[in-house]
Design a protein around this motif. Structure first.
Motif, PDB file in Angstrom:
ATOM      1  N   CYS A  22      37.742  32.405  43.946  1.00 32.36           N
ATOM      2  CA  CYS A  22      37.998  33.583  44.778  1.00 32.36           C
ATOM      3  C   CYS A  22      39.129  34.405  44.152  1.00 32.36           C
ATOM      4  CB  CYS A  22      38.387  33.140  46.183  1.00 32.36           C
ATOM      5  SG  CYS A  22      38.961  34.488  47.234  1.00 32.36           S
ATOM      6  N   SER A  23      38.934  35.717  44.103  1.00 29.63           N
ATOM      7  CA  SER A  23      39.949  36.605  43.516  1.00 29.63           C
ATOM      8  C   SER A  23      41.319  36.457  44.169  1.00 29.63           C
ATOM      9  CB  SER A  23      39.518  38.067  43.667  1.00 29.63           C
ATOM     10  OG  SER A  23      38.445  38.329  42.831  1.00 29.63           O
ATOM     11  N   ARG A  24      41.315  36.296  45.479  1.00 27.60           N
ATOM     12  CA  ARG A  24      42.609  36.184  46.174  1.00 27.60           C
ATOM     13  C   ARG A  24      43.347  34.921  45.759  1.00 27.60           C
ATOM     14  NH1 ARG A  24      42.912  36.677  52.345  1.00 27.60           N
ATOM     15  NH2 ARG A  24      45.114  36.695  51.840  1.00 27.60           N
ATOM     16  N   TYR A  25      42.603  33.830  45.680  1.00 27.96           N
ATOM     17  CA  TYR A  25      43.218  32.570  45.272  1.00 27.96           C
ATOM     18  C   TYR A  25      43.660  32.626  43.813  1.00 27.96           C
ATOM     19  CZ  TYR A  25      43.853  27.747  43.891  1.00 27.96           C
ATOM     20  OH  TYR A  25      44.380  26.599  43.370  1.00 27.96           O
ATOM     21  N   LEU A  26      42.806  33.177  42.946  1.00 29.56           N
ATOM     22  CA  LEU A  26      43.138  33.248  41.517  1.00 29.56           C
ATOM     23  C   LEU A  26      44.340  34.160  41.266  1.00 29.56           C
ATOM     24  CD1 LEU A  26      39.534  33.252  40.046  1.00 29.56           C
ATOM     25  CD2 LEU A  26      41.295  31.547  39.569  1.00 29.56           C
ATOM     26  N   SER A  27      44.472  35.213  42.070  1.00 32.82           N
ATOM     27  CA  SER A  27      45.650  36.078  41.973  1.00 32.82           C
ATOM     28  C   SER A  27      46.910  35.302  42.316  1.00 32.82           C
ATOM     29  CB  SER A  27      45.527  37.264  42.942  1.00 32.82           C
ATOM     30  OG  SER A  27      44.422  38.040  42.612  1.00 32.82           O
ATOM     31  N   PHE A  28      46.796  34.520  43.354  1.00 30.56           N
ATOM     32  CA  PHE A  28      47.920  33.684  43.800  1.00 30.56           C
ATOM     33  C   PHE A  28      48.288  32.664  42.724  1.00 30.56           C
ATOM     34  CE2 PHE A  28      48.701  29.408  45.600  1.00 30.56           C
ATOM     35  CZ  PHE A  28      49.948  29.600  46.183  1.00 30.56           C
ATOM     36  N   LEU A  29      47.249  32.005  42.205  1.00 32.08           N
ATOM     37  CA  LEU A  29      47.451  30.954  41.215  1.00 32.08           C
ATOM     38  C   LEU A  29      48.104  31.487  39.949  1.00 32.08           C
ATOM     39  CD1 LEU A  29      46.603  27.889  40.925  1.00 32.08           C
ATOM     40  CD2 LEU A  29      44.699  28.712  39.566  1.00 32.08           C
ATOM     41  N   ASN A  30      47.722  32.697  39.578  1.00 30.81           N
ATOM     42  CA  ASN A  30      48.221  33.270  38.338  1.00 30.81           C
ATOM     43  C   ASN A  30      49.407  34.221  38.549  1.00 30.81           C
ATOM     44  OD1 ASN A  30      46.327  32.306  36.039  1.00 30.81           O
ATOM     45  ND2 ASN A  30      44.949  32.800  37.722  1.00 30.81           N
ATOM     46  N   GLY A  31      49.948  34.202  39.762  1.00 27.89           N
ATOM     47  CA  GLY A  31      51.138  34.991  40.046  1.00 27.89           C
ATOM     48  C   GLY A  31      50.914  36.492  40.013  1.00 27.89           C
ATOM     49  N   LEU A  32      49.667  36.923  40.243  1.00 31.87           N
ATOM     50  CA  LEU A  32      49.372  38.349  40.237  1.00 31.87           C
ATOM     51  C   LEU A  32      49.460  38.900  41.660  1.00 31.87           C
ATOM     52  CD1 LEU A  32      46.155  38.194  38.037  1.00 31.87           C
ATOM     53  CD2 LEU A  32      48.444  38.758  37.249  1.00 31.87           C
ATOM     54  N   LYS A  33      49.695  40.174  41.738  1.00 32.11           N
ATOM     55  CA  LYS A  33      49.756  40.880  43.023  1.00 32.11           C
ATOM     56  C   LYS A  33      50.696  40.133  43.968  1.00 32.11           C
ATOM     57  CE  LYS A  33      44.997  42.302  42.458  1.00 32.11           C
ATOM     58  NZ  LYS A  33      43.684  41.920  42.923  1.00 32.11           N
ATOM     59  N   ARG A  34      50.414  40.236  45.252  1.00 32.75           N
ATOM     60  CA  ARG A  34      51.264  39.513  46.188  1.00 32.75           C
ATOM     61  C   ARG A  34      50.436  38.579  47.032  1.00 32.75           C
ATOM     62  NH1 ARG A  34      56.026  43.599  48.021  1.00 32.75           N
ATOM     63  NH2 ARG A  34      56.688  44.093  45.916  1.00 32.75           N
ATOM     64  N   SER A  35      49.375  38.122  46.446  1.00 34.90           N
ATOM     65  CA  SER A  35      48.506  37.240  47.207  1.00 34.90           C
ATOM     66  C   SER A  35      49.236  35.952  47.568  1.00 34.90           C
ATOM     67  CB  SER A  35      47.249  36.911  46.394  1.00 34.90           C
ATOM     68  OG  SER A  35      46.478  35.979  47.121  1.00 34.90           O
ATOM     69  N   GLN A  36      49.139  35.608  48.820  1.00 37.46           N
ATOM     70  CA  GLN A  36      49.754  34.377  49.297  1.00 37.46           C
ATOM     71  C   GLN A  36      48.692  33.326  49.577  1.00 37.46           C
ATOM     72  OE1 GLN A  36      53.213  33.870  49.729  1.00 37.46           O
ATOM     73  NE2 GLN A  36      53.201  35.724  48.510  1.00 37.46           N
ATOM     74  N   CYS A  37      47.461  33.636  49.179  1.00 37.96           N
ATOM     75  CA  CYS A  37      46.382  32.754  49.590  1.00 37.96           C
ATOM     76  C   CYS A  37      46.275  31.529  48.688  1.00 37.96           C
ATOM     77  CB  CYS A  37      45.052  33.496  49.616  1.00 37.96           C
ATOM     78  SG  CYS A  37      43.789  32.511  50.431  1.00 37.96           S
ATOM     79  N   SER A  38      46.526  30.378  49.273  1.00 36.78           N
ATOM     80  CA  SER A  38      46.450  29.140  48.502  1.00 36.78           C
ATOM     81  C   SER A  38      45.121  28.429  48.738  1.00 36.78           C
ATOM     82  CB  SER A  38      47.621  28.228  48.867  1.00 36.78           C
ATOM     83  OG  SER A  38      47.619  27.973  50.261  1.00 36.78           O
ATOM     84  N   GLY A  39      44.170  29.157  49.318  1.00 39.34           N
ATOM     85  CA  GLY A  39      42.866  28.568  49.622  1.00 39.34           C
ATOM     86  C   GLY A  39      42.745  28.307  51.108  1.00 39.34           C
TER      87      GLY A  39
END
Ligand SMILES: [Zn+2]
Length: 147
Positions: A22-39
């Motif tokens: 999921c883009s939101r999770y991958l953003s979080f995982l890779n420190g991109l944007k401000r996504s806080q979604c850990s799944g």
């Protein structure tokens, strides 16, 4: 190059969505944007699409739910709607994912997901949403769903 992380069963949401792609999770995982979604499961996110309207007797929240196919209402109108949307937009069926888990087990499903969504270039994960590897930023053509 990032070390390959094995796919985790904890990242498979009750609806059959793999949060690891999921883009939101991958953003979080890779420190991109401000996504806080850990799944969905790790973050204890109540499912917006399904559980807000879930009428199954068993499952009121992601915490209690294991998978939608265990619900007495499965397949309900909500998951069918979500499935249709995902098939149309992203070429992936959450219902097929659920059936795979139900019939062949989690280990087999994770292997399948790894084969399909692991970036051949760097070993990162490719997002189902924009077909990009978030580790090396390559747009990758995905194979047919569940092939
Ligand atoms: Zn990559």
């Amino acid at each position: 190059m990032k070390p390959e992380k094995p796919l985790s069963a904890e990242l498979i949401a009750p609806c059959g969505m793999n949060c690891a792609i999921c883009s939101r999770y991958l953003s979080f995982l890779n420190g991109l944007k401000r996504s806080q979604c850990s799944g969905c499961r790790p973050g204890h996110v109540n499912c917006t699409y399904l559980f807000a309207k879930c009428s199954g007797v068993n499952h009121q929240s992601v915490k209690e739910a294991v998978f939608c196919f265990e619900c007495d209402q499965y397949p309900c109108a909500q998951i069918k709607r979500m499935d249709k949307r995902y098939q149309k937009s992203y070429g992936m069926s959450v219902v097929e994912n659920l059936e795979w888990i139900k019939e062949k087990g989690m280990e087999s499903f994770l292997e399948n997901q790894d084969r399909k969504y692991r970036c051949p270039g760097c070993g990162g994960m490719i997002s189902i949403h924009n077909r990009k590897c978030f580790s090396c930023d390559t747009v990758t053509r995905l194979a047919d769903p569940l092939s």
